[in-house]
Design an enzyme around this catalytic site. Structure first.
Site, PDB file in Angstrom:
ATOM      1  N   GLN A  64       0.853  -1.216   0.110  1.00 22.36           N
ATOM      2  CA  GLN A  64      -0.040   0.230  -0.164  1.00 22.36           C
ATOM      3  C   GLN A  64       0.838   1.101  -0.077  1.00 22.36           C
ATOM      4  O   GLN A  64       0.963   1.886  -1.070  1.00 22.36           O
ATOM      5  CB  GLN A  64      -1.169   0.036   1.163  1.00 22.36           C
ATOM      6  CG  GLN A  64      -2.230  -1.064   1.038  1.00 22.36           C
ATOM      7  CD  GLN A  64      -3.042  -0.885   2.161  1.00 22.36           C
ATOM      8  OE1 GLN A  64      -2.933  -1.758   3.069  1.00 22.36           O
ATOM      9  NE2 GLN A  64      -3.935   0.059   2.235  1.00 22.36           N
ATOM     10  N   ASP A  65       1.213   1.588   1.182  1.00 23.06           N
ATOM     11  CA  ASP A  65       2.384   2.809   1.136  1.00 23.06           C
ATOM     12  C   ASP A  65       3.589   2.611   1.855  1.00 23.06           C
ATOM     13  O   ASP A  65       3.659   1.324   2.634  1.00 23.06           O
ATOM     14  CB  ASP A  65       1.575   4.068   1.361  1.00 23.06           C
ATOM     15  CG  ASP A  65       1.200   3.904   3.081  1.00 23.06           C
ATOM     16  OD1 ASP A  65       1.309   3.062   3.665  1.00 23.06           O
ATOM     17  OD2 ASP A  65       1.004   5.169   3.578  1.00 23.06           O
ATOM     18  N   PRO A  66       4.581   3.242   2.102  1.00 21.90           N
ATOM     19  CA  PRO A  66       5.825   2.866   2.794  1.00 21.90           C
ATOM     20  C   PRO A  66       5.690   2.523   4.123  1.00 21.90           C
ATOM     21  O   PRO A  66       4.712   3.591   4.654  1.00 21.90           O
ATOM     22  CB  PRO A  66       6.791   3.790   2.125  1.00 21.90           C
ATOM     23  CG  PRO A  66       6.372   4.568   0.954  1.00 21.90           C
ATOM     24  CD  PRO A  66       4.688   4.460   1.216  1.00 21.90           C
TER      25      PRO A  66
END
Length: 230
Positions: A64-66
């Site tokens: 999804q995101d870092p």
């Protein structure tokens, strides 16, 4: 425009970098990096595309995101820099890896060796503010990474797409499931791993698919010791 991705991904994605949405994203990021603590380091934003060229991509593991903690993210989904504690989701990935294909768990979370074998470790959002998950969602990254997924799906050589969790599974609409292989399971997070991630055998299934394509299987065993490239 001067190339800032130094692999064949530049030719794939360059049209996106010339569109208004990306210019807006670029301006947003310039201000964010100047005024806030943003991950990963700006020179690592496109690391997944640097380590796994378009033509060499055999597998995609979508995130999804870092990671939003200090010193964790370096541009690859699920991977963390050496010397950082292995995050809970990756601990569960290692458990499944051992159960599925017998790989010995390692005490780091640096997945470079997968990336260098053709496993694209791609987040749908490529940056995040320190301590604030999903803070850069909806700013334009999703359009860019959706195009990356679509271009891989359209390639003449098939790809294995590994989609863990609801957000990743929503990307199936971008993938031609007739020509590519899609493996879906719940997210490896401690909140959901027991709902079907454990026992899903994604690593052996990936290698069976790659062998059926006439491709070399992935050696999923991570090295015991890693050194940062400079």
């Amino acid at each position: 425009m001067k190339a800032f991705i130094h692999t064949d991904w530049w030719d794939v994605l360059k049209p996106e970098f010339e569109k208004p949405y990306y210019h807006q994203l670029h301006e947003f990021l310039k201000n964010e990096y100047r005024t806030k603590n943003i991950h990963p380091d700006m020179y690592n934003i496109f690391q997944a595309f640097e380590w796994t060229p378009f033509a060499d991509t055999k597998v995609v593991i979508l995130g999804q995101d870092p990671y939003h903690g200090p010193g964790q993210a370096h541009g690859l989904s699920f991977s963390v820099l050496p010397g950082v504690a292995v995050p809970p989701s990756l601990v569960n990935i290692y458990k499944e890896l051992q159960d599925d294909v017998g790989c010995t768990p390692v005490n780091h979370g640096y997945l470079e060796s997968w990336a260098k074998q053709g496993v694209l470790l791609l987040n749908s959002v490529l940056t995040v503010q320190n301590g604030v998950a999903f803070s850069h969602a909806g700013k334009g990254w999703e359009r860019l990474t959706d195009v990356a997924i679509q271009r891989l799906s359209e390639r003449s050589t098939p790809v294995v797409f590994i989609l863990w969790g609801k957000a990743a599974r929503s990307k199936i609409k971008l993938i031609d499931t007739q020509t590519n292989v899609v493996l879906q399971a719940p997210h490896p997070s401690p909140l959901s791993a027991y709902r079907g991630f454990f026992g899903s055998k994604p690593f052996s299934k990936t290698n069976i698919a790659l062998t059926s394509f006439g491709e070399q299987p992935i050696n999923w065993q991570l090295p015991e010791h890693v050194n940062l490239e400079h």
